[in-house]
Design a protein around this motif. Structure first.
Motif, mmCIF file in Angstrom:
data_model
loop_
_atom_site.group_PDB
_atom_site.id
_atom_site.type_symbol
_atom_site.label_atom_id
_atom_site.label_comp_id
_atom_site.label_asym_id
_atom_site.label_seq_id
_atom_site.Cartn_x
_atom_site.Cartn_y
_atom_site.Cartn_z
ATOM 1 N N GLY A 174 0.794 -1.219 0.000
ATOM 2 C CA GLY A 174 0.000 0.000 0.000
ATOM 3 C C GLY A 174 0.827 1.270 0.000
ATOM 4 N N ALA A 175 1.837 1.327 0.848
ATOM 5 C CA ALA A 175 2.640 2.538 0.943
ATOM 6 C C ALA A 175 3.382 2.815 -0.364
ATOM 7 N N GLN A 176 3.903 1.740 -0.929
ATOM 8 C CA GLN A 176 4.610 1.893 -2.195
ATOM 9 C C GLN A 176 3.658 2.382 -3.301
ATOM 10 N N LEU A 177 2.452 1.815 -3.292
ATOM 11 C CA LEU A 177 1.472 2.200 -4.317
ATOM 12 C C LEU A 177 1.075 3.666 -4.158
ATOM 13 N N LEU A 178 0.867 4.103 -2.911
ATOM 14 C CA LEU A 178 0.497 5.499 -2.672
ATOM 15 C C LEU A 178 1.584 6.453 -3.154
ATOM 16 N N THR A 179 2.822 6.087 -2.923
ATOM 17 C CA THR A 179 3.929 6.909 -3.394
ATOM 18 C C THR A 179 3.876 7.015 -4.918
ATOM 19 N N GLU A 180 3.627 5.857 -5.551
ATOM 20 C CA GLU A 180 3.557 5.865 -7.010
ATOM 21 C C GLU A 180 2.391 6.715 -7.517
ATOM 22 N N LEU A 181 1.277 6.646 -6.805
ATOM 23 C CA LEU A 181 0.101 7.418 -7.220
ATOM 24 C C LEU A 181 0.352 8.923 -7.098
ATOM 25 N N ASP A 182 1.096 9.312 -6.102
ATOM 26 C CA ASP A 182 1.472 10.728 -5.992
ATOM 27 C C ASP A 182 2.277 11.164 -7.211
ATOM 28 N N ALA A 183 3.168 10.310 -7.645
ATOM 29 C CA ALA A 183 3.967 10.621 -8.834
ATOM 30 C C ALA A 183 3.073 10.702 -10.074
ATOM 31 N N VAL A 184 2.094 9.792 -10.162
ATOM 32 C CA VAL A 184 1.150 9.807 -11.288
ATOM 33 C C VAL A 184 0.421 11.147 -11.354
ATOM 34 N N ALA A 185 -0.064 11.564 -10.204
ATOM 35 C CA ALA A 185 -0.837 12.814 -10.156
ATOM 36 C C ALA A 185 0.018 14.009 -10.570
ATOM 37 N N SER A 186 1.295 13.972 -10.240
ATOM 38 C CA SER A 186 2.111 15.134 -10.574
ATOM 39 C C SER A 186 2.656 15.072 -11.993
ATOM 40 N N GLN A 187 2.900 13.876 -12.510
ATOM 41 C CA GLN A 187 3.445 13.836 -13.883
ATOM 42 C C GLN A 187 2.344 13.745 -14.936
ATOM 43 N N GLY A 188 1.134 13.383 -14.516
ATOM 44 C CA GLY A 188 0.014 13.394 -15.439
ATOM 45 C C GLY A 188 -0.154 12.152 -16.285
ATOM 46 N N PHE A 189 0.530 11.085 -15.963
ATOM 47 C CA PHE A 189 0.277 9.807 -16.636
ATOM 48 C C PHE A 189 0.734 8.683 -15.725
ATOM 49 N N ALA A 190 0.263 7.482 -16.030
ATOM 50 C CA ALA A 190 0.664 6.306 -15.265
ATOM 51 C C ALA A 190 1.111 5.225 -16.237
ATOM 52 N N ALA A 191 2.208 4.589 -15.888
ATOM 53 C CA ALA A 191 2.682 3.472 -16.711
ATOM 54 C C ALA A 191 2.598 2.192 -15.889
ATOM 55 N N CYS A 192 2.500 1.083 -16.607
ATOM 56 C CA CYS A 192 2.350 -0.202 -15.967
ATOM 57 C C CYS A 192 3.115 -1.222 -16.800
ATOM 58 N N PHE A 193 4.128 -1.809 -16.182
ATOM 59 C CA PHE A 193 4.989 -2.738 -16.933
ATOM 60 C C PHE A 193 4.884 -4.129 -16.341
ATOM 61 N N GLU A 194 4.123 -4.972 -17.005
ATOM 62 C CA GLU A 194 3.974 -6.386 -16.625
ATOM 63 C C GLU A 194 3.425 -6.590 -15.212
ATOM 64 N N GLU A 195 2.616 -5.645 -14.748
ATOM 65 C CA GLU A 195 2.019 -5.825 -13.417
ATOM 66 C C GLU A 195 0.735 -6.630 -13.496
ATOM 67 N N LEU A 196 0.038 -6.558 -14.607
ATOM 68 C CA LEU A 196 -1.200 -7.333 -14.752
ATOM 69 C C LEU A 196 -0.917 -8.676 -15.418
ATOM 70 N N GLU A 197 -0.004 -8.629 -16.419
ATOM 71 C CA GLU A 197 0.213 -9.797 -17.262
ATOM 72 C C GLU A 197 1.639 -9.716 -17.794
ATOM 73 N N LEU A 198 2.312 -10.857 -17.768
ATOM 74 C CA LEU A 198 3.673 -10.844 -18.298
ATOM 75 C C LEU A 198 3.656 -10.487 -19.783
ATOM 76 N N GLY A 199 4.588 -9.605 -20.162
ATOM 77 C CA GLY A 199 4.670 -9.226 -21.568
ATOM 78 C C GLY A 199 3.744 -8.092 -21.949
ATOM 79 N N LEU A 200 2.960 -7.565 -20.994
ATOM 80 C CA LEU A 200 2.023 -6.492 -21.324
ATOM 81 C C LEU A 200 2.449 -5.183 -20.688
#
Lengths: 256, 256
Positions: free
Chosen positions: B175-201
């Motif tokens: 949770g803490a790690q995710l919240l930190t990442e979400l703060d970065a998302v809000a400030s940079q204006g986009f979110a990236a996701c590398f193989e967190e849902l599915e390998l290779g996606l």
DNA sequence: GACACACGTTCCGAATGACGCAACACAATG
DNA sequence: CATTGTGTTGCGTCATTCGGAACGTGTGTC
């Protein structure tokens, strides 16, 4: 009626509405709806089946997930159309009524009659009659003449060919004469009515347009003949046309 | 289901809908409705009673005359809200998909998950999966992270505090790690996701705003890791942000 | 005033339409 | 394959819905 806290008079219809309200909060499956409502899932399945057949509910991409359908939007059009016109039209009518001292109404066409949906009274109004909701004959009122004048030709010809009632000896009941008058209304942009509905009553109306440019209503000012003379009618037409154009713009009509 | 021409499965609900359709064409009285539907007026009275009690029907000025009520407009809001975003978003997604060659989706937040409501495939798309209507976990998708990042802090904290499922060994479940990442998302204006849902996606998402400036959706591009590299993600973000801003403007958001 | 007519509402008994149960069909997962 | 979960369908039962009739209210005519 409609004030009963007791059991619904038609339980299945009541349940169907509960289904709709649930889906308005977000899509759901049959079992989920059944759990929320406390009824059997086969009952929900049947209710949703009817609602879907009639377009009030639809399935989005995921099978088995139901949401509010476009059919509800179509039904809602009747209410939103009325609300926009009534809500936006009321202050416009009141401003004119305050300015002229006469009664200002907005009427719409429905099934061959004019129905008043908005009314604002001026300070000099002597009549206590509430015209809201009242149906008046198209051919014998200024609003009705405006509504008739801008109908498609075939629809106009059909309505004018029906037997026209006479309310005073000044009521125009001859179809050909009325059509000639309606052509003049369409070209001059307003319709006047002098004691055709009621002795001593004068009125003048202008068209209100919807966002596609179609005439959706007529805005009229009416008063006793001794105050609203033929000359005064000519004098107030420009202000009324301006107000109606304002209202038309608010309804989304751009003349440019 | 919903394709049956046969008798309605719940006749009274079917009749109630017929009442609504009749009133959508114009207001009517009980006897008139009964005549149109071919049922007894006491039946119509009861149906209308329920519809009125639930706000789907109301009486205007003239007593005994019923019309579509505001409750229908409220129900319709669920469908129109969805349609605007879907209808306007589809061409925007398709343009991007044609440009990038990847799949572009729009997702909204619903009850703790992201739901894809629009999808456009690029020419290079290798996956035939249709994501429309699919629910994906907020914490493990780029769309989900955008939707989370712009939630009010208490709602965001609540969702992040729930047990987070792991889909690959790269899924962030702390949770803490995710919240930190979400703060970065809000400030940079986009979110990236590398193989967190599915390998290779790999996927990247940007926010879409409604007319009040609130984030109402996330627009994402996704593709296989060998094509949508981290570097390429950075390259396509500006075009995505521009397209999302366009869509936001179409939804009525003015950033000025 | 009385009367006739029209409308919407409410009561009532009959019957049928809506209900829940159970079985079925289908999809997803291990 | 078995298991689980979902939505659909057939069935018998009876509760709900139906239509008829009476009632209450409003309007128009004499």
């Amino acid at each position: 009626m409609g004030n009963s806290d007791s059991a619904a008079q038609v339980q299945s219809v009541d349940r169907a509405i509960s289904v709709l309200e649930l889906l308005a909060q977000g899509e759901a499956g049959i079992t989920e709806i059944a759990g929320e409502l406390g009824v059997h899932k086969s009952t929900v399945s049947r209710l949703v089946s009817v609602l879907e057949a009639r377009g009030l509910v639809e399935q989005l991409g995921e099978r088995g997930k139901y949401a509010i359908g476009f059919g509800v939007v179509r039904l809602a059009g009747a209410a939103t159309g009325r609300m926009d016109l009534t809500k936006l039209g009321q202050p416009v009518c009141q401003t004119l009524a305050d300015s002229f001292g006469e009664t200002v109404n907005i009427a719409v066409h429905d099934a061959g009659v004019a129905i008043n949906i908005t009314q604002a009274r001026g300070s000099a109004a002597v009549s206590a009659v509430n015209w809201i909701g009242q149906r008046t004959p198209l051919h014998a009122t200024s609003s009705g003449k405006v509504l008739l004048a801008y109908l498609p030709a075939d629809e106009r010809a059909r309505l004018v060919s029906l037997p026209l009632d006479s309310y005073t000896e000044k009521t125009v009941v001859d179809g050909a004469q009325l059509l000639t008058e309606l052509d003049a209304v369409a070209s001059q942009g307003f319709a006047a009515c002098f004691e055709e509905l009621e002795l001593g009553l004068h009125a003048v109306a202008v068209p209100v347009r919807g966002h596609r440019g179609e005439v959706v209503a007529a805005m009229s000012a009416s008063g006793p003949s001794y105050r609203l003379s033929r000359q005064r009618v000519e004098e107030i037409v420009p202000a009324m046309s301006t107000a109606a154009a304002d209202l038309s713009a608010q309804l989304g009509y751009f003349a440019g």
